[in-house]
Design a protein around this motif. Sequence first.
Motif, PDB file in Angstrom:
ATOM      1  N   ALA A 312       0.833  -1.215   0.000  1.00 60.99           N
ATOM      2  CA  ALA A 312       0.000   0.000   0.000  1.00 60.99           C
ATOM      3  C   ALA A 312       0.860   1.254   0.000  1.00 60.99           C
ATOM      4  O   ALA A 312       0.654   2.167  -0.791  1.00 60.99           O
ATOM      5  CB  ALA A 312      -0.937  -0.026   1.206  1.00 60.99           C
ATOM      6  N   LYS A 314       2.830   4.750   1.686  1.00 59.66           N
ATOM      7  CA  LYS A 314       2.324   6.002   2.236  1.00 59.66           C
ATOM      8  C   LYS A 314       1.689   6.846   1.130  1.00 59.66           C
ATOM      9  O   LYS A 314       1.957   6.652  -0.048  1.00 59.66           O
ATOM     10  CB  LYS A 314       3.450   6.769   2.920  1.00 59.66           C
ATOM     11  N   TRP A 315       0.892   7.820   1.552  1.00 61.38           N
ATOM     12  CA  TRP A 315       0.112   8.592   0.573  1.00 61.38           C
ATOM     13  C   TRP A 315       0.997   9.372  -0.376  1.00 61.38           C
ATOM     14  O   TRP A 315       0.664   9.548  -1.548  1.00 61.38           O
ATOM     15  CB  TRP A 315      -0.835   9.537   1.309  1.00 61.38           C
ATOM     16  N   THR A 317       3.715   8.531  -1.674  1.00 58.03           N
ATOM     17  CA  THR A 317       4.381   7.687  -2.663  1.00 58.03           C
ATOM     18  C   THR A 317       3.401   7.152  -3.708  1.00 58.03           C
ATOM     19  O   THR A 317       3.795   6.343  -4.545  1.00 58.03           O
ATOM     20  CB  THR A 317       5.066   6.506  -1.963  1.00 58.03           C
ATOM     21  N   LYS A 318       2.167   7.586  -3.659  1.00 58.38           N
ATOM     22  CA  LYS A 318       1.186   7.178  -4.660  1.00 58.38           C
ATOM     23  C   LYS A 318       1.538   7.807  -6.013  1.00 58.38           C
ATOM     24  O   LYS A 318       1.963   8.963  -6.073  1.00 58.38           O
ATOM     25  CB  LYS A 318      -0.221   7.601  -4.238  1.00 58.38           C
ATOM     26  N   LEU A 379       9.152   6.336  -5.865  1.00 51.86           N
ATOM     27  CA  LEU A 379       8.196   5.306  -6.260  1.00 51.86           C
ATOM     28  C   LEU A 379       8.812   3.914  -6.132  1.00 51.86           C
ATOM     29  O   LEU A 379       8.188   2.995  -5.581  1.00 51.86           O
ATOM     30  CB  LEU A 379       7.735   5.555  -7.701  1.00 51.86           C
ATOM     31  N   ASN A 384       7.086  -0.015  -5.751  1.00 45.55           N
ATOM     32  CA  ASN A 384       6.126   0.072  -6.853  1.00 45.55           C
ATOM     33  C   ASN A 384       6.929   0.130  -8.149  1.00 45.55           C
ATOM     34  O   ASN A 384       7.667   1.090  -8.391  1.00 45.55           O
ATOM     35  CB  ASN A 384       5.260   1.326  -6.701  1.00 45.55           C
ATOM     36  N   THR A 390       4.107   6.437 -14.551  1.00 40.18           N
ATOM     37  CA  THR A 390       4.236   7.446 -13.492  1.00 40.18           C
ATOM     38  C   THR A 390       5.258   8.503 -13.859  1.00 40.18           C
ATOM     39  O   THR A 390       5.038   9.703 -13.642  1.00 40.18           O
ATOM     40  CB  THR A 390       4.623   6.768 -12.168  1.00 40.18           C
TER      41      THR A 390
END
Length: 462
Positions: A312, A314-315, A317-318, A379, A384, A390
Amino acid sequence: VPDSNSNSDNDNNNNNNNNDGGAGGAEQAFIFTHKAFSISFNDDRIIEVNLTSENPRPIVVGATHPMTFSVVWKPTDTAFENRFDRYLDFSFFEHQIHWFSIFNSFMMVVFLCGLVVLVLMRTLKNDYIKYSTDDDDLELDRVIDESGWKLVHGDVFRAPPNLMLFSAIIGTGYQLFVLVFCVIVLCIVGSLYMGRGAILSTFLVLYALTSFLAGYSGGSYYKRNGGRQWKGAMMLTAALFPGLCFLVASVLNFIAVGYQSLASISFTTMLTMVGIWAIVAVPLVVFGTVVGRNMATKEQRRVNTIKRPIPAGKWFTKPLVLAAVSGVLPFGSIFIEMYFVFTSFWNYKFYYVYGFMLLVYCILIIVTMCVTIVSTYFLLNAENYHWQWTSFMSGASTAVYVYMYAIYYFFTKTNMYGFFQVSFYFGYMFMFCFGLFLLCGSIAFMGSNMFVRKIYQYIKSD
């Protein structure tokens, strides 16, 4: 070239006469019966021509008025090469804030380059040592310390989703990167701003001639990643950018025709542009794709059979967050120049400081690459491995900010109104930002691709 001041004075006189003429306050129409030409010359070259309308006469039914003109030749010391200087706004384009923005962007480049070097030389140095050693006593430490970007070495070279679309986008972006650089250089060398439509004509011709780059880069990337439907990828590359621009331009042209505007493009001109694309651009894309496929070899990096699950994280790293944040700094490096470009295009000023534009363009490329490399590292460190799209969106988001600035500029700096003007403004801004979207995204991917291959070249696959 008409003298706007003289015409403005005569229009004011005409309006005063209209308000005063006629019994009972009725408006009286007038016609100027004399045209005075003032022609300045230097040796055998004409430097400028001023036209003044004189001798207004009331328009009366049945009356006739002789139409006359006069020509006065005046010698001048202005060189033929400097004949456009009277129309150039030196105080506007060479303002102190223009120089300050260049310096500010340059310092941003220095900071970002230092940040990238820090990531490469300090953060990854110890990791290289651990992964390049063969000593048995470090095997346990390698297993215990293995985390972050090192864990995805078996998936990082996996082909991106929607490979055909991605290959077409990358190929077109590389083409636009070279195309814009060539156009700016030609504007510096040849002073293309002096000729009406010269820049647009140069852009269209060079776009057709550089289509080989789009086919070559898109075709080779598609082949390296195991693509099989190369004909579909080839046609998508040839039609992606010109197809969308032609669609938007056609809609705007229908609107112009409906309003009976001089901005409308004739059917012959549109047919000519389609012919140039079909006869020159498409064959070059085909040729480039064939060459790229034959010269490219399939990716030799090992890819795991089973895809690794992505945690998932942290936010921050989205991918969406990284892409949105990454476009801020590249936009910050060019938004001052965007103001000058928008003002020259929509407020009818001659843009002539193409040296500034070339420097800002180079700064944009460097800043986009550096920012995207950092975001790609974050990333990958979040385990990911979907870095291709990205990284592209990290650079392409700059165009989104430019379009948002164009919306701000429309409401604060222009006096446009009505459906016709609004549609033309946002239509042309959309085409401009779409090209910038492809260009910046492709440059961002180029930088990230070099970065990823560099950091994984010493990683040993199990």
